[in-house]
Design a protein around this motif. Structure first.
Motif, PDB file in Angstrom:
ATOM      1  N   ALA B 271      -2.428  -0.876  -4.662  1.00 45.58           N
ATOM      2  CA  ALA B 271      -2.153   0.417  -5.287  1.00 45.58           C
ATOM      3  C   ALA B 271      -3.443   1.200  -5.461  1.00 45.58           C
ATOM      4  O   ALA B 271      -3.478   2.418  -5.257  1.00 45.58           O
ATOM      5  CB  ALA B 271      -1.469   0.211  -6.634  1.00 45.58           C
ATOM      6  N   ALA B 272      -4.504   0.489  -5.839  1.00 46.39           N
ATOM      7  CA  ALA B 272      -5.773   1.191  -6.017  1.00 46.39           C
ATOM      8  C   ALA B 272      -6.292   1.708  -4.693  1.00 46.39           C
ATOM      9  O   ALA B 272      -6.904   2.768  -4.612  1.00 46.39           O
ATOM     10  CB  ALA B 272      -6.798   0.246  -6.636  1.00 46.39           C
ATOM     11  N   PHE B 273      -6.018   0.966  -3.646  1.00 44.98           N
ATOM     12  CA  PHE B 273      -6.560   1.320  -2.348  1.00 44.98           C
ATOM     13  C   PHE B 273      -5.628   2.252  -1.581  1.00 44.98           C
ATOM     14  O   PHE B 273      -6.032   2.852  -0.585  1.00 44.98           O
ATOM     15  CB  PHE B 273      -6.794   0.028  -1.549  1.00 44.98           C
ATOM     16  CG  PHE B 273      -7.536   0.226  -0.273  1.00 44.98           C
ATOM     17  CD1 PHE B 273      -8.858   0.643  -0.289  1.00 44.98           C
ATOM     18  CD2 PHE B 273      -6.932   0.005   0.946  1.00 44.98           C
ATOM     19  CE1 PHE B 273      -9.550   0.831   0.884  1.00 44.98           C
ATOM     20  CE2 PHE B 273      -7.617   0.193   2.127  1.00 44.98           C
ATOM     21  CZ  PHE B 273      -8.931   0.606   2.093  1.00 44.98           C
ATOM     22  N   ALA B 274      -4.387   2.376  -2.061  1.00 46.80           N
ATOM     23  CA  ALA B 274      -3.361   3.095  -1.306  1.00 46.80           C
ATOM     24  C   ALA B 274      -3.790   4.481  -0.824  1.00 46.80           C
ATOM     25  O   ALA B 274      -3.564   4.819   0.339  1.00 46.80           O
ATOM     26  CB  ALA B 274      -2.073   3.187  -2.111  1.00 46.80           C
ATOM     27  N   PRO B 275      -4.419   5.293  -1.675  1.00 44.85           N
ATOM     28  CA  PRO B 275      -4.768   6.632  -1.169  1.00 44.85           C
ATOM     29  C   PRO B 275      -5.672   6.576   0.053  1.00 44.85           C
ATOM     30  O   PRO B 275      -5.503   7.364   0.991  1.00 44.85           O
ATOM     31  CB  PRO B 275      -5.511   7.271  -2.346  1.00 44.85           C
ATOM     32  CG  PRO B 275      -5.111   6.494  -3.527  1.00 44.85           C
ATOM     33  CD  PRO B 275      -4.798   5.117  -3.066  1.00 44.85           C
ATOM     34  N   TYR B 276      -6.603   5.627   0.035  1.00 41.90           N
ATOM     35  CA  TYR B 276      -7.511   5.529   1.181  1.00 41.90           C
ATOM     36  C   TYR B 276      -6.762   5.049   2.420  1.00 41.90           C
ATOM     37  O   TYR B 276      -6.962   5.559   3.515  1.00 41.90           O
ATOM     38  CB  TYR B 276      -8.669   4.588   0.854  1.00 41.90           C
ATOM     39  CG  TYR B 276      -9.390   4.985  -0.412  1.00 41.90           C
ATOM     40  CD1 TYR B 276     -10.277   6.058  -0.392  1.00 41.90           C
ATOM     41  CD2 TYR B 276      -9.144   4.338  -1.607  1.00 41.90           C
ATOM     42  CE1 TYR B 276     -10.910   6.460  -1.548  1.00 41.90           C
ATOM     43  CE2 TYR B 276      -9.777   4.732  -2.772  1.00 41.90           C
ATOM     44  CZ  TYR B 276     -10.664   5.792  -2.746  1.00 41.90           C
ATOM     45  OH  TYR B 276     -11.275   6.202  -3.874  1.00 41.90           O
ATOM     46  N   ALA B 277      -5.905   4.052   2.196  1.00 37.45           N
ATOM     47  CA  ALA B 277      -5.149   3.532   3.339  1.00 37.45           C
ATOM     48  C   ALA B 277      -4.249   4.615   3.922  1.00 37.45           C
ATOM     49  O   ALA B 277      -4.153   4.787   5.141  1.00 37.45           O
ATOM     50  CB  ALA B 277      -4.321   2.328   2.907  1.00 37.45           C
ATOM     51  N   ALA B 491       0.080   0.005 -11.449  1.00 41.49           N
ATOM     52  CA  ALA B 491      -1.302   0.292 -11.051  1.00 41.49           C
ATOM     53  C   ALA B 491      -1.428   1.717 -10.529  1.00 41.49           C
ATOM     54  O   ALA B 491      -2.431   2.399 -10.783  1.00 41.49           O
ATOM     55  CB  ALA B 491      -1.755  -0.697  -9.989  1.00 41.49           C
ATOM     56  N   THR B 492      -0.388   2.171  -9.831  1.00 46.85           N
ATOM     57  CA  THR B 492      -0.442   3.547  -9.326  1.00 46.85           C
ATOM     58  C   THR B 492      -0.474   4.534 -10.481  1.00 46.85           C
ATOM     59  O   THR B 492      -1.218   5.516 -10.474  1.00 46.85           O
ATOM     60  CB  THR B 492       0.773   3.829  -8.434  1.00 46.85           C
ATOM     61  OG1 THR B 492       0.865   2.796  -7.464  1.00 46.85           O
ATOM     62  CG2 THR B 492       0.646   5.149  -7.737  1.00 46.85           C
ATOM     63  N   GLU B 493       0.358   4.262 -11.491  1.00 47.03           N
ATOM     64  CA  GLU B 493       0.365   5.122 -12.672  1.00 47.03           C
ATOM     65  C   GLU B 493      -1.042   5.223 -13.271  1.00 47.03           C
ATOM     66  O   GLU B 493      -1.542   6.299 -13.590  1.00 47.03           O
ATOM     67  CB  GLU B 493       1.321   4.554 -13.735  1.00 47.03           C
ATOM     68  CG  GLU B 493       2.739   5.043 -13.633  1.00 47.03           C
ATOM     69  CD  GLU B 493       2.845   6.526 -13.380  1.00 47.03           C
ATOM     70  OE1 GLU B 493       2.431   7.314 -14.239  1.00 47.03           O
ATOM     71  OE2 GLU B 493       3.329   6.913 -12.292  1.00 47.03           O
ATOM     72  N   HIS B 497      -3.520   8.464 -13.662  1.00 46.64           N
ATOM     73  CA  HIS B 497      -4.033   8.990 -14.921  1.00 46.64           C
ATOM     74  C   HIS B 497      -5.538   8.896 -14.997  1.00 46.64           C
ATOM     75  O   HIS B 497      -6.115   9.006 -16.070  1.00 46.64           O
ATOM     76  CB  HIS B 497      -3.382   8.275 -16.096  1.00 46.64           C
ATOM     77  CG  HIS B 497      -1.941   8.639 -16.247  1.00 46.64           C
ATOM     78  ND1 HIS B 497      -0.920   7.766 -15.961  1.00 46.64           N
ATOM     79  CD2 HIS B 497      -1.355   9.805 -16.593  1.00 46.64           C
ATOM     80  CE1 HIS B 497       0.235   8.377 -16.134  1.00 46.64           C
ATOM     81  NE2 HIS B 497      -0.001   9.609 -16.514  1.00 46.64           N
ATOM     82  N   GLY B 498      -6.142   8.629 -13.871  1.00 47.00           N
ATOM     83  CA  GLY B 498      -7.599   8.684 -13.826  1.00 47.00           C
ATOM     84  C   GLY B 498      -8.280   7.460 -14.384  1.00 47.00           C
ATOM     85  O   GLY B 498      -9.494   7.447 -14.548  1.00 47.00           O
TER      86      GLY B 498
END
Lengths: 103, 533, 629
Positions: B271-277, B491-493, B497-498
C-alpha cells in the motif's frame, strides 16, 4: 641443555628463516632457487613447530614436523617435475616467462 | 497427482521429443503437441469446479524437510486460467514453428517444453523455494531458444535476457529466504510454504525490503518501466514460437507473482509503495506505446506494445480492488492471445519475405486478404476495441484504478489514444498502401489460419461473454482480497492522510503503524535485523 | 413483440458474418441480396416497433431485453441488454431506414468495384454497431457500439486502401475520435465511482439524488461525456477529421459521415440529458460549442472546391445546430433536426455521388456545371436537398426542423437572442453555400462530359429521399401553423421536455419565422446571383480576400494548428527516442562493470612472484589486524 635456550630465540630464528625464504621467493627469478626458498619457508615453519613442541613438552610439534617433511618431499618431487617440463618448453628457468595466464 | 502430471507431462514430452528428434523432426513435433494437449485436457475439467473455495487440487511430497521445503503444488482458479493459457499457447507455438524451425528440431522442442514446464510450475508451486526453482527453470531453455534459433542479433538478446532475469531472480531468492527467516524468527518454524508465510509477522522495515525484492523480480518479468529494456531485444530476436511463449506466457509469471505474492504477503508495504508502482504502470503504458509507434521492425513494435499492455496489470494489481484485479487477470489472458497472435502473424510474414522491416512491407491485402483480415482483427484487439477481450481487461482495470488514483487513471486512459496510433500504423504499414513490388506473398495456409482462428475465437468469446473467465478468477481473487484488503486499505488510508506508513531504518524507535500489537517485542527486533543486511 | 429487438442489430451482424466468411465465394448478386435484406428486415421490424409505440406504448415507455450477463462482478453487474425507448427508436428508424436506402443505392453505385463483398460486409457491420450503440442500456455496451462504428468508419474511409492518403484520412478519423473517446471513458469511470452503476436509466435516476444542481462532479461528468460527443460528432475542437473522411466512397459519406454515426454525439448527450441538466455550465458549453461550430463550419463550406468537402463542412455545421439545441435543452428540437438532416444530407450526398459518377470521378465544383439538362432527376433531387439544407421556407422539412430549433433557442432559459443571432448568421451562410452548390454544379456552362447516367436503383433511392425531405417536416409543425407535435410527443415519452412553451407568444413566433425566412431567401438569392450573373463581382471580391479565402479553405487552419502542437511533437519525440533512452541507461551499468573489469584486470598479470608477494602482503595485513584488534 636445550631447555636453557628460550623459546623466543627459537621462534626468532624460525621467523628470520621464513622471511629469508620469502625474500628469496620474491626476488629470485630462477625456479630452482624459488623452490629452495619455499623449502626454507617450510623448514622455518617446521622449526617453529619443534620449538613450540619442546616448550610445551608435547609430541605434537614433532609429529607436525614429520608431516611437513613428507609433504615437502612430495612437493619437491612434483615441483621438480613441473620445472623440468617448464625448462623443456622455454629452455630457461626464468619464472617470469610463465605469465601467459594474465587477464 | 494430476498437478504432478501437469508438470511432468511437458517435461517428459520434452525429453522424448529430444530423443525422437534425432531420427525424425516430425515425431518431435507430434510428441510435443501430444504432451501439451494431454496436459490441457487434464486441466480443463477443473474449470467446472472453479467456484469451490480453497485450492482446487493439491499435491505434496517431502523434499528437504530440514529446511521446511517441500515439493508442494496447489492450484486455484487463478493458476488454472494461466495454466490453460500456457498449454494453449504452447500448442500454438509448436504449431507455428512447424516449418520455420528446421535445425536441431528435437532440442528446440525440448527447450520449448521445458520453458512451459517451468512456467506451469511457477503457476502452481505453493512452496516458495519450489516456486523459485521453477522460476529459474524457465530462464535457461528460453536463453537457448533465443540464442540458437533466433534472428541475426540473437546472442546479444539472449545474454541480455539472461542477465536481466538472473539478476532479478537473485533478488527474488534473497527475498524468499529473508521472508522464510523472518517467519522463523517470529514463530520458530522454518517453512517455505505459501499458506504459512501468508500470515508472517513482519516489521515495517522488513516488509518494505522484502516486498521490494519480490516486486523488482516480478517487475522485470512483467516488464514494468524502467526494467523493460530486455524485452524488446528478446522478443524481436526470438524465433516465432519463442516470441509467442515469451509474450504470451512468460510475462504473465510476473503479473501472477504480483497478484499472488507481493500484495498478499506484504499488504502494508504494498500500500505504501502502490502509488509508485501504479506510476510505473502508467509510465509503461504511455512509454511503451510511444516507442512502439517509432519502430520500423515489426516484431520490435509488437514487443513494445506488450510493455504498454502489461502496464495495465501493474496499475490494476496495485489498485487492489475487485474490478482492477479481475481486469488484470482478463488483461493477462487476453494480452497472451492478442500479442501471441500478432507475433504469429509477424512470423508468417517473416517466413514469406524474410524481413521484419516495415519499410519493406505494404499492400499485402491484395495478395493475402485472409492474413490482412486477421491482422486487422488482432490490431483492433490490441488497441482495446470494445467487444473484444482486451477491452474488458483494460476497462475493468481502469474503472478499478480510478477509485485508487484519479490522475494516474486519467493518464493511463490517454494510453488508449496512443494504442490506436500504433495499432493502426501496423495495419497501414503491413497490409494497406501500395503493394511493394519486390515482395510476393502467399496467403495463410490452413495450419497458420487454424492457429490464429483459435485466438480470434478466444478474444471474441472473452469480449462478449467473459463470465467464465471472471467466475473462475473470482474465488481466488476474493480469498486474496479477504486476506490482504483490510490491511492494504488501512495502510492506504494512513498514506492518504499524510502519515508515513513506513519510516526507513530506525530500529530503535519502532512506532510504525504496521506494527501488530500482539507480536512479542523480541521477535520484532530479530526480524528487523534480518531485513537490514 | 418487443423482445425481438435483438434482431435489429443481430441481422446486420449476421449479414456481416456471412459476407466475411463467404468472402469471394459469394456472388455479387447474392451479396447484394444478403446485405440489403438483413438491413431491410431490420427496417421493417423497426417500423413495426415505432407504430406499436405510437399506438400502444409499453409500461414506462421503454422495453428492456437482457440477452446475457456480460460482466457479472460483485462491484458491478453489467448485462448485455438492449433498451428500446422512443429515443432509441427515433435513432434506429433513421439508421435502418436511411441505411437500407443507402445499401440499395450502393448495390448500383459500387458495381464496378472489385471489393464489392468487402464493402457490403463493412456496411452491414456498421449498421449492426450503430444499432447496438443506440439500443445499449448501459455505458459499457454503448461503448461497444460507439467504438464499433468508429472502426467501421475507419475501415470505410480507408476502403480504397491502396492510396496511402485514404489510409491517412482513416487513421486521422479514428485517432481524433479516440481522443474524445478517452474523455468519455474517464467520464464513465467518474460516473461509476460516484454512483456505483453504469446502467444509464439508473444513472439518470440516481444523479439528481446524489448530486446537487451545479455541483462540480456533475459538471465534470457532463463535460467528459461532452468530450466524447464532440469527437464523434466532429464539433470544435475535434472537427478536423470529418472533411478528410470524405476519402471514403460516397455512400459511406452519406451513411456514416452525414446521416448516422456523426450524430451519435447528439444521441449521447440526449441520452444522458439528466447529467447535463444538473450542470448548467456544461449546457452552456454545449450551446457555445454548437453555435461556434455551426458558424465556422458554414464559413468553411462556403469556399471549398470539392463537392464532398462542402457537404462535409455543412454536416459539421448542421450538427452544430443540433448541439446548440441540446445546449439550450431543446431535446426534441435537436432530434427533429437530426432526423430531417439525415434525410436531406443523405440525399445530397447520394445525389452528389451520382454527379461524381456521371462526371468520371470529378469532385471539383469548378469543373462541373450545366448538369441541369443532362441529369434532370439528379438536379431536381439535389435541388430539393439543397433547399432543405438552406431551410427554404414552408416547402422543406429542413425549414420546419430548423425553425423549431431556433424557436426553442429563442425562448429557452439557457438560450437567448445571442445564440439565436449566431444561428441566424449561420443560416444565412448556409443558404449562401447551398445556392452556390446548385449554381456551380447544375447551372452555367458544362465543363466536363457526362460519362454515365444513374440507373434505376440510384434514381429510386434519390426520389424516395427527396419525397421524405419534402414532406417529412409534417410530423412536427410550429403551433401557429397547426398543432402537430407527433415527434416531440414521441421523444417526450423518453426525455421530459425542458423548454416549456410560454403562452401568448404567437406574435413573436410569427416575427421570428418571417425574419428567418427573409434571411434564408436573401442568402439563397445572393448565392445564386454571385455564382450566376454576378460572377465578376465575386471574382473581384475573391481577389481582394485571398488570405481569408485560404484560411477558410483550410478549415480555419485547425489542421495546421494540431499538426504543430500535437502531431509533429509526438512524431519527433518518437523519432528522437526510437532506440529507447532507458536502454542507454542500462548500458551505463554495463559500462561501469566494464570499467571495473579493466581496473581489476591489472592485478591478474600472470607473474608468479608478484602473486606470491600479494599473498605475503595479505598475510601480513591479516596478522597486523589480529595483532592490533
Amino acid at each position: 641443555m636445550i631447555a636453557e635456550i628460550p623459546m623466543e630465540h627459537g621462534l626468532l630464528i624460525a621467523a628470520v628463516l621464513f622471511c629469508l625464504g620469502l625474500l628469496g621467493l620474491l626476488v629470485r627469478r630462477n625456479l630452482i632457487i624459488m623452490l629452495i626458498s619455499v623449502e626454507i619457508m617450510l623448514n622455518a615453519a617446521g622449526l617453529a613447530f619443534i620449538v613450540a613442541g619442546a616448550h610445551w613438552g608435547q609430541p605434537d610439534g614433532q609429529v607436525m614436523f614429520i608431516f611437513i617433511l613428507t609433504m615437502a618431499a612430495a612437493e619437491v618431487a612434483v615441483g621438480l617435475a613441473v620445472i623440468l617440463q617448464f625448462y623443456w618448453k622455454h629452455h630457461s628457468l626464468d619464472a617470469d616467462l610463465a605469465s601467459t595466464m594474465k587477464g | 497427482m494430476i498437478l504432478f502430471w501437469l508438470i511432468a507431462l511437458p517435461a517428459l514430452g520434452g525429453v522424448f521429443a529430444l530423443l525422437a528428434g534425432r531420427r525424425s523432426p516430425e515425431a518431435a513435433r507430434w510428441i510435443s503437441i501430444a504432451a501439451l494437449a494431454a496436459g490441457f485436457a487434464l486441466a480443463i475439467p477443473y474449470l467446472g469446479r472453479a467456484t469451490e473455495t480453497g485450492w482446487l487440487a493439491e499435491f505434496s511430497l517431502p523434499w528437504i524437510p530440514r529446511l521446511g521445503i517441500s515439493f508442494h503444488l496447489a492450484m486455484d482458479g487463478l493458476s488454472l486460467l494461466l495454466v490453460l493459457l500456457t498449454y494453449l499457447l504452447g500448442i500454438l507455438s509448436v504449431v507455428v514453428s512447424w516449418r520455420s524451425i528446421d535445425r536441431r528440431v528435437g532440442f528446440f522442442h525440448f527447450n520449448m517444453l521445458w520453458i512451459l514446464t517451468g512456467t506451469i510450475g511457477v503457476f502452481i508451486a505453493t512452496d516458495l523455494f519450489l516456486f523459485f526453482f521453477f522460476w529459474e527453470l524457465m530462464v535457461l531453455p528460453m536463453f537457448l531458444v533465443i540464442g540458437i534459433w533466433g534472428h541475426e542479433n540473437r546472442n546479444y538478446a539472449a545474454i541480455k535476457f539472461f542477465i536481466f532475469t538472473q539478476a532479478s531472480g537473485l533478488l527474488l531468492l534473497v527475498a524468499i529466504v529473508g521472508l522464510a527467516f523472518a517467519h522463523f524468527h517470529t514463530t520458530g518454524v522454518l517453512t517455505f510454504h505459501y499458506d504459512e508465510l501468508l500470515g508472517a509477522e513482519l516489521t515495517a522495515v522488513a516488509q518494505m525490503w522484502l516486498m521490494l525484492g519480490f516486486f523488482v523480480a516480478f517487475a522485470v518479468k512483467v516488464p514494468a518501466f524502467p526494467f523493460h529494456t530486455w524485452l524488446a531485444d528478446a522478443h524481436s530476436e526470438a524465433p516465432t514460437g519463442g516470441s509467442v511463449i515469451l509474450a504470451g506466457v512468460l510475462l504473465k509469471t510476473g503479473g501472477y507473482g504480483l497478484i499472488r505474492f507481493v500484495v498478499p504477503l506484504f499488504p502494508e508495504a504494498s500500500a505504501a509503495f502502490a502509488p509508485y508502482a501504479m506510476a510505473m504502470g502508467v509510465a509503461g503504458i504511455l512509454y511503451g506505446a510511444k516507442l512502439a509507434f517509432a519502430q520500423s521492425d515489426l516484431k520490435r513494435l509488437i514487443a513494445y506494445t506488450s510493455i504498454s499492455h502489461m502496464g495495465f496489470i501493474l496499475l490494476g494489481v496495485f489498485s487492489w480492488n475487485e474490478l482492477a484485479l479481475q481486469g488484470s487477470v482478463v488483461q493477462m489472458i487476453c494480452h497472451g492471445f492478442s500479442t501471441g497472435a500478432l507475433f504469429i502473424l509477424a512470423g508468417c510474414l517473416y517466413d514469406r519475405i524474410h524481413t521484419r522491416d516495415l519499410s519493406r512491407m505494404g499492400g499485402f491485402r491484395d495478395q493475402a486478404p485472409r492474413m490482412a483480415a486477421l491482422g486487422l482483427f488482432f490490431a483492433m484487439a490490441s488497441l482495446g476495441l470494445p467487444g473484444l477481450g482486451n477491452f474488458i481487461g483494460e476497462f475493468l482495470v481502469l474503472v478499478g484504478a480510478f477509485q485508487a488514483s484519479v490522475p494516474l487513471t486519467v493518464l493511463a486512459t490517454l494510453g488508449v489514444v496512443a494504442a490506436a496510433v500504433y495499432s493502426l500504423w501496423i495495419v497501414q504499414r503491413v497490409f494497406h498502401g501500395t503493394p511493394h513490388s519486390s515482395s510476393r506473398i502467399t496467403d495463410l495456409n490452413l495450419r497458420e489460419f487454424g492457429a490464429l482462428a483459435v485466438l480470434l475465437i478466444g478474444l471474441l468469446w472473452f469480449g462478449l461473454y467473459p463470465k467464465p473467465l471472471l467466475d473462475t478468477a473470482d474465488k481466488p481473487l476474493r480469498e486474496l482480497r479477504n486476506h490482504a484488503s483490510e490491511r492494504f486499505e488501512r495502510a492506504t488510508e494512513l498514506r492518504r492522510h499524510g502519515e508515513a506508513v513506513f519510516r526507513i531504518p530506525d530500529p530503535g524507535a519502532q512506532t510504525h503503524p504496521v506494527r501488530r500489537t500482539d507480536a512479542p517485542e523480541t521477535h520484532r527486533h530479530s526480524a528487523a535485523t534480518i531485513a537490514l543486511p | 413483440m418487443y423482445d425481438l429487438v435483438w434482431l435489429l442489430p443481430a441481422l446486420p451482424f449476421a449479414g456481416f458474418l456471412v459476407l466475411t466468411l463467404g468472402g469471394p465465394r459469394i456472388s455479387r448478386g447474392a451479396c447484394a441480396w444478403i446485405a440489403c435484406s438483413t438491413v431491410g428486415i431490420s427496417t421493417a421490424i423497426m417500423l413495426a416497433f415505432a407504430v406499436g409505440f405510437l399506438i400502444h406504448p409499453p409500461a414506462e415507455h421503454a422495453h428492456t431485453l437482457t440477452l446475457w450477463r456480460w460482466i457479472p462482478l460483485e462491484a458491478v453487474g453489467i448485462p448485455f441488454s438492449l433498451r428500446l425507448d422512443t429515443l432509441s427508436q427515433a435513432m434506429a428508424s433513421v439508421i435502418t431506414g436511411v441505411g437500407f436506402l443507402i445499401h440499395l443505392y450502393s448495390t448500383e453505385y459500387m458495381k464496378m468495384d472489385p471489393d464489392y463483398n468487402r464493402f457490403f460486409a463493412y456496411l452491414n457491420l456498421f449498421v449492426g454497431f450503430m444499432l447496438l450503440l443506440v439500443l445499449a442500456d448501459n455505458f459499457v455496451l454503448l461503448l461497444v457500439g460507439w467504438e464499433g462504428v468508429g472502426l467501421c468508419s475507419y475501415l470505410l474511409i480507408g476502403f480504397w486502401y491502396r492510396d496511402p492518403a485514404n489510409g491517412r484520412a482513416a487513421r486521422k478519423a479514428f485517432v481524433v475520435t479516440r481522443i474524445g473517446d478517452a474523455a468519455l471513458l474517464i467520464g464513465i469511470f467518474l460516473i461509476f465511482a460516484e454512483l456505483g452503476t453504469l446502467h444509464i436509466p439508473e444513472v439518470l435516476a440516481l444523479a439528481p439524488e446524489r448530486w446537487e444542481l451545479g455541483s462540480g462532479v456533475a459538471l465534470a461528468a457532463a463535460l467528459l461525456i461532452l468530450g466524447g460527443a464532440v469527437g464523434k460528432s466532429a464539433q470544435l475542437p475535434l472537427q478536423t477529421w470529418l472533411p478528410d473522411a470524405m476519402a471514403g466512397p460516397t455512400p459511406v459519406s452519406a451513411l456514416i459521415h452525414a446521416a448516422t454515426m456523426v450524430t451519435a454525439g447528439v444521441y449521447l448527450i440526449a441520452r444522458t440529458h439528466g447529467l447535463f441538466e444538473l450542470a448548467p455550465p456544461a449546457m452552456q458549453t454545449v450551446a457555445v460549442i454548437g453555435s461556434v461550430t455551426l458558424f465556422t463550419a458554414a464559413c468553411a463550406a462556403l469556399v471549398q472546391r470539392d463537392i464532398k468537402r462542402v457537404l462535409a463542412y455543412s454536416t459539421i455545421s448542421q450538427i452544430g445546430y443540433m448541439f446548440l439545441a441540446l445546449g439550450v435543452g431543446a431535446w426534441a428540437g435537436a432530434l427533429f433536426h437530426f432526423m430531417t438532416h439525415a434525410w436531406f444530407k443523405a440525399l445530397l450526398f447520394l445525389a452528389a455521388g451520382a454527379v461524381i459518377n456521371a462526371l468520371h470521378h470529378e469532385q471539383d465544383l469548378f469543373r462541373m456545371g450545366g448538369l441541369r439538362k443532362k441529369l434532370p432527376l439528379v438536379f431536381w433531387t439535389f435541388l430539393i436537398g439543397a433547399a432543405c439544407l438552406a431551410a427554404l421556407p414552408l416547402v422543406t422539412s429542413g425549414f420546419y426542423s430548423k425553425e423549431k430549433l431556433l424557436w426553442d433557442v429563442w425562448i429557452s432559459p439557457y438560450g437567448g437572442p445571442w445564440f439565436w443571432a449566431v444561428a441566424m448568421a449561420g443560416a444565412f451562410v448556409t443558404a449562401l453555400y447551398s445556392a452556390r452548390l446548385v449554381a456551380l454544379v447544375f447551372f452555367g456552362p458544362a465543363r466536363t462530359q457526362v460519362s454515365a447516367r444513374p440507373g434505376g436503383r440510384v434514381g429510386f433511392v434519390l426520389v424516395i429521399l427527396a419525397i421524405w425531405s419534402l414532406i417529412g417536416g409534417g410530423i412536427e409543425l410550429p403551433h401557429t401553423f397547426a398543432h402537430v407535435t407527433v415527434f416531440s410527443d414521441f421523444v417526450a415519452m423518453t426525455i421530459p421536455t425542458l423548454v416549456e412553451l410560454p403562452p401568448g407568444l404567437d406574435a413573436q413566433l410569427w416575427t421570428l419565422l418571417a425574419v428567418a425566412s427573409v434571411i434564408v431567401v436573401a442568402g439563397a438569392t445572393l448565392g445564386a446571383w454571385l455564382y450566376g450573373a454576378g460572377a465578376p463581382a465575386r471574382e473581384a471580391l475573391a481577389a481582394r480576400t485571398g488570405a481569408v479565402h485560404r484560411f477558410l479553405m483550410n478549415g480555419w487552419e485547425f489542421d495546421r494548428l494540431y499538426d504543430t502542437i500535437l502531431v509533429r511533437p509526438y512524431v519527433r519525440l518518437a523519432e528522437w527516442n526510437r532506440a529507447d533512452g532507458v536502454d542507454k541507461a542500462v548500458f551505463l551499468i554495463t559500462g561501469l562493470t566494464r570499467a571495473a573489469h579493466v581496473a581489476i584486470q591489472r592485478t591478474q598479470h600472470g607473474q608468479l612472484r608478484r602473486y606470491a608477494a600479494g599473498v605475503a602482503t595479505g598475510a601480513v595485513i591479516i596478522l597486523l589486524i589480529m595483532l592490533f584488534q
